[in-house]
Design a protein around this motif. Structure first.
Motif, PDB file in Angstrom:
ATOM      1  N   LEU A 151       3.988   0.654  -1.147  1.00  0.00           N
ATOM      2  CA  LEU A 151       3.021  -0.239  -0.517  1.00  0.00           C
ATOM      3  C   LEU A 151       2.111   0.525   0.436  1.00  0.00           C
ATOM      4  O   LEU A 151       0.894   0.372   0.406  1.00  0.00           O
ATOM      5  CB  LEU A 151       3.739  -1.374   0.220  1.00  0.00           C
ATOM      6  N   ASP A 152       2.703   1.352   1.285  1.00  0.00           N
ATOM      7  CA  ASP A 152       1.915   2.081   2.286  1.00  0.00           C
ATOM      8  C   ASP A 152       0.944   3.078   1.652  1.00  0.00           C
ATOM      9  O   ASP A 152      -0.108   3.355   2.220  1.00  0.00           O
ATOM     10  CB  ASP A 152       2.833   2.810   3.266  1.00  0.00           C
ATOM     11  N   ARG A 153       1.304   3.583   0.511  1.00  0.00           N
ATOM     12  CA  ARG A 153       0.428   4.555  -0.141  1.00  0.00           C
ATOM     13  C   ARG A 153      -0.832   3.912  -0.723  1.00  0.00           C
ATOM     14  O   ARG A 153      -1.914   4.505  -0.682  1.00  0.00           O
ATOM     15  CB  ARG A 153       1.189   5.266  -1.252  1.00  0.00           C
ATOM     16  N   TYR A 154      -0.695   2.701  -1.251  1.00  0.00           N
ATOM     17  CA  TYR A 154      -1.797   2.094  -1.990  1.00  0.00           C
ATOM     18  C   TYR A 154      -2.414   0.851  -1.347  1.00  0.00           C
ATOM     19  O   TYR A 154      -3.539   0.488  -1.689  1.00  0.00           O
ATOM     20  CB  TYR A 154      -1.338   1.716  -3.398  1.00  0.00           C
ATOM     21  N   PHE A 155      -1.673   0.175  -0.485  1.00  0.00           N
ATOM     22  CA  PHE A 155      -2.101  -1.153  -0.045  1.00  0.00           C
ATOM     23  C   PHE A 155      -2.024  -1.317   1.471  1.00  0.00           C
ATOM     24  O   PHE A 155      -1.292  -0.611   2.159  1.00  0.00           O
ATOM     25  CB  PHE A 155      -1.233  -2.235  -0.703  1.00  0.00           C
ATOM     26  N   GLU A 156      -2.759  -2.310   1.948  1.00  0.00           N
ATOM     27  CA  GLU A 156      -2.690  -2.757   3.334  1.00  0.00           C
ATOM     28  C   GLU A 156      -3.111  -4.218   3.346  1.00  0.00           C
ATOM     29  O   GLU A 156      -3.654  -4.713   2.363  1.00  0.00           O
ATOM     30  CB  GLU A 156      -3.596  -1.921   4.235  1.00  0.00           C
ATOM     31  N   GLY A 157      -2.845  -4.901   4.430  1.00  0.00           N
ATOM     32  CA  GLY A 157      -3.297  -6.284   4.545  1.00  0.00           C
ATOM     33  C   GLY A 157      -2.160  -7.290   4.533  1.00  0.00           C
ATOM     34  O   GLY A 157      -0.981  -6.940   4.492  1.00  0.00           O
ATOM     35  N   GLU A 158      -2.551  -8.545   4.546  1.00  0.00           N
ATOM     36  CA  GLU A 158      -1.607  -9.650   4.696  1.00  0.00           C
ATOM     37  C   GLU A 158      -0.565  -9.697   3.574  1.00  0.00           C
ATOM     38  O   GLU A 158       0.637  -9.820   3.833  1.00  0.00           O
ATOM     39  CB  GLU A 158      -2.389 -10.969   4.746  1.00  0.00           C
ATOM     40  N   ASN A 159      -0.988  -9.618   2.324  1.00  0.00           N
ATOM     41  CA  ASN A 159      -0.030  -9.692   1.219  1.00  0.00           C
ATOM     42  C   ASN A 159       0.841  -8.440   1.137  1.00  0.00           C
ATOM     43  O   ASN A 159       2.017  -8.530   0.789  1.00  0.00           O
ATOM     44  CB  ASN A 159      -0.744  -9.942  -0.107  1.00  0.00           C
ATOM     45  N   ASN A 184       1.795  -6.704   3.717  1.00  0.00           N
ATOM     46  CA  ASN A 184       2.785  -6.898   4.782  1.00  0.00           C
ATOM     47  C   ASN A 184       3.838  -7.921   4.372  1.00  0.00           C
ATOM     48  O   ASN A 184       5.027  -7.740   4.643  1.00  0.00           O
ATOM     49  CB  ASN A 184       2.105  -7.325   6.080  1.00  0.00           C
ATOM     50  N   TYR A 185       3.397  -8.997   3.723  1.00  0.00           N
ATOM     51  CA  TYR A 185       4.347 -10.005   3.269  1.00  0.00           C
ATOM     52  C   TYR A 185       5.286  -9.437   2.203  1.00  0.00           C
ATOM     53  O   TYR A 185       6.472  -9.781   2.161  1.00  0.00           O
ATOM     54  CB  TYR A 185       3.621 -11.247   2.732  1.00  0.00           C
ATOM     55  N   ALA A 186       4.781  -8.535   1.366  1.00  0.00           N
ATOM     56  CA  ALA A 186       5.634  -7.905   0.350  1.00  0.00           C
ATOM     57  C   ALA A 186       6.778  -7.144   1.010  1.00  0.00           C
ATOM     58  O   ALA A 186       7.905  -7.143   0.509  1.00  0.00           O
ATOM     59  CB  ALA A 186       4.806  -6.969  -0.532  1.00  0.00           C
ATOM     60  N   LYS A 187       6.508  -6.509   2.134  1.00  0.00           N
ATOM     61  CA  LYS A 187       7.558  -5.803   2.876  1.00  0.00           C
ATOM     62  C   LYS A 187       8.546  -6.787   3.494  1.00  0.00           C
ATOM     63  O   LYS A 187       9.767  -6.617   3.375  1.00  0.00           O
ATOM     64  CB  LYS A 187       6.948  -4.945   3.986  1.00  0.00           C
ATOM     65  N   GLU A 188       8.012  -7.801   4.142  1.00  0.00           N
ATOM     66  CA  GLU A 188       8.873  -8.790   4.796  1.00  0.00           C
ATOM     67  C   GLU A 188       9.778  -9.485   3.782  1.00  0.00           C
ATOM     68  O   GLU A 188      10.989  -9.629   3.996  1.00  0.00           O
ATOM     69  CB  GLU A 188       7.989  -9.813   5.512  1.00  0.00           C
ATOM     70  N   HIS A 189       9.189  -9.910   2.687  1.00  0.00           N
ATOM     71  CA  HIS A 189       9.974 -10.620   1.671  1.00  0.00           C
ATOM     72  C   HIS A 189      11.039  -9.701   1.061  1.00  0.00           C
ATOM     73  O   HIS A 189      12.182 -10.111   0.857  1.00  0.00           O
ATOM     74  CB  HIS A 189       9.059 -11.178   0.578  1.00  0.00           C
ATOM     75  N   ALA A 190      10.675  -8.456   0.780  1.00  0.00           N
ATOM     76  CA  ALA A 190      11.627  -7.510   0.199  1.00  0.00           C
ATOM     77  C   ALA A 190      12.789  -7.247   1.156  1.00  0.00           C
ATOM     78  O   ALA A 190      13.940  -7.157   0.732  1.00  0.00           O
ATOM     79  CB  ALA A 190      10.922  -6.202  -0.161  1.00  0.00           C
ATOM     80  N   ARG A 191      12.493  -7.130   2.437  1.00  0.00           N
ATOM     81  CA  ARG A 191      13.551  -6.893   3.430  1.00  0.00           C
ATOM     82  C   ARG A 191      14.542  -8.061   3.443  1.00  0.00           C
ATOM     83  O   ARG A 191      15.755  -7.867   3.394  1.00  0.00           O
ATOM     84  CB  ARG A 191      12.934  -6.692   4.815  1.00  0.00           C
ATOM     85  N   ARG A 192      14.029  -9.270   3.481  1.00  0.00           N
ATOM     86  CA  ARG A 192      14.904 -10.458   3.481  1.00  0.00           C
ATOM     87  C   ARG A 192      15.680 -10.561   2.165  1.00  0.00           C
ATOM     88  O   ARG A 192      16.862 -10.885   2.151  1.00  0.00           O
ATOM     89  CB  ARG A 192      14.076 -11.721   3.699  1.00  0.00           C
ATOM     90  N   MET A 245      -7.975   7.742  -1.895  1.00  0.00           N
ATOM     91  CA  MET A 245      -7.986   6.374  -2.415  1.00  0.00           C
ATOM     92  C   MET A 245      -7.979   5.395  -1.251  1.00  0.00           C
ATOM     93  O   MET A 245      -7.141   5.490  -0.361  1.00  0.00           O
ATOM     94  CB  MET A 245      -6.763   6.164  -3.305  1.00  0.00           C
ATOM     95  N   ASP A 246      -8.910   4.472  -1.253  1.00  0.00           N
ATOM     96  CA  ASP A 246      -8.957   3.448  -0.230  1.00  0.00           C
ATOM     97  C   ASP A 246      -7.848   2.436  -0.475  1.00  0.00           C
ATOM     98  O   ASP A 246      -7.577   2.058  -1.619  1.00  0.00           O
ATOM     99  CB  ASP A 246     -10.309   2.724  -0.251  1.00  0.00           C
ATOM    100  N   LYS A 247      -7.223   2.000   0.597  1.00  0.00           N
ATOM    101  CA  LYS A 247      -6.181   0.988   0.491  1.00  0.00           C
ATOM    102  C   LYS A 247      -6.826  -0.392   0.470  1.00  0.00           C
ATOM    103  O   LYS A 247      -7.833  -0.633   1.129  1.00  0.00           O
ATOM    104  CB  LYS A 247      -5.229   1.097   1.671  1.00  0.00           C
ATOM    105  N   ILE A 248      -6.227  -1.278  -0.302  1.00  0.00           N
ATOM    106  CA  ILE A 248      -6.710  -2.651  -0.410  1.00  0.00           C
ATOM    107  C   ILE A 248      -5.523  -3.591  -0.261  1.00  0.00           C
ATOM    108  O   ILE A 248      -4.364  -3.161  -0.307  1.00  0.00           O
ATOM    109  CB  ILE A 248      -7.406  -2.896  -1.770  1.00  0.00           C
ATOM    110  N   ASP A 249      -5.807  -4.869  -0.087  1.00  0.00           N
ATOM    111  CA  ASP A 249      -4.724  -5.848  -0.082  1.00  0.00           C
ATOM    112  C   ASP A 249      -4.421  -6.252  -1.522  1.00  0.00           C
ATOM    113  O   ASP A 249      -5.203  -5.981  -2.436  1.00  0.00           O
ATOM    114  CB  ASP A 249      -5.090  -7.073   0.753  1.00  0.00           C
ATOM    115  N   ILE A 250      -3.310  -6.873  -1.714  1.00  0.00           N
ATOM    116  CA  ILE A 250      -2.874  -7.323  -3.036  1.00  0.00           C
ATOM    117  C   ILE A 250      -3.412  -8.734  -3.236  1.00  0.00           C
ATOM    118  O   ILE A 250      -2.951  -9.669  -2.579  1.00  0.00           O
ATOM    119  CB  ILE A 250      -1.335  -7.299  -3.131  1.00  0.00           C
ATOM    120  N   LYS A 251      -4.377  -8.872  -4.145  1.00  0.00           N
ATOM    121  CA  LYS A 251      -5.020 -10.175  -4.328  1.00  0.00           C
ATOM    122  C   LYS A 251      -5.048 -10.649  -5.775  1.00  0.00           C
ATOM    123  O   LYS A 251      -5.401 -11.789  -6.029  1.00  0.00           O
ATOM    124  CB  LYS A 251      -6.435 -10.138  -3.766  1.00  0.00           C
ATOM    125  N   THR A 252      -4.707  -9.770  -6.726  1.00  0.00           N
ATOM    126  CA  THR A 252      -4.768 -10.155  -8.136  1.00  0.00           C
ATOM    127  C   THR A 252      -3.515  -9.685  -8.869  1.00  0.00           C
ATOM    128  O   THR A 252      -2.772  -8.829  -8.393  1.00  0.00           O
ATOM    129  CB  THR A 252      -5.982  -9.510  -8.842  1.00  0.00           C
TER     130      THR A 252
END
Length: 131
Positions: free
Chosen positions: A98-106, A108-116, A1-8
């Motif tokens: 996230l790492d299994r299915y997605f990559e990209g700006e959103n 990465n932001y999902a990780k940052e926001h979840a950590r905070r 499965m190709d990884k995509i960013d979260i856009k929708t």
């Protein structure tokens, strides 16, 4: 499965559902979530609304969430037994999903926001206990 960013919303919902499939089966987190969540279908829509608002700044989520209140209530329901390690487990599963299915700006932001968010929520739970 190709990884995509979260856009929708569809991708947000996919993320939330895959993530909570894991949470529900987790040895430590599963009993907490399964004991507190009474209607998983509604809960997953609610969580997708939240993450859509955070990641895409769209959707019906604006102004309808109070994560601190909710997490303090959950902690009270489980006899103040939520520990920092629970948030660590939560983050680990979130990052893995996230790492299994997605990559990209959103993604990465999902990780940052979840950590905070995990850090802040645990601190607010702790504060409520010592008042």
């Amino acid at each position: 499965m190709d990884k995509i960013d979260i856009k929708t919303r569809k991708e947000v919902d996919f993320l939330v559902r895959r993530f909570y499939d894991q949470i529900r089966q987790h040895d430590t987190l599963g009993p907490i979530f399964n004991g507190v969540v009474k209607d998983w279908d509604t809960h997953l829509v609610h969580l997708s609304d939240f993450w859509e608002m955070i990641l895409l700044q769209t959707g019906p989520g604006a102004g309808k969430f109070n994560p601190v209140r909710v997490h303090r209530q959950v902690d009270a329901e489980v006899d103040n037994s939520i520990e920092q390690a629970h948030f660590g487990n939560w983050l680990e599963l979130w990052f893995q999903t996230l790492d299994r299915y997605f990559e990209g700006e959103n993604a990465n932001y999902a990780k940052e926001h979840a950590r905070r968010m995990a850090h802040m929520l645990f601190m607010r739970i702790w504060e409520a206990r010592v008042k």
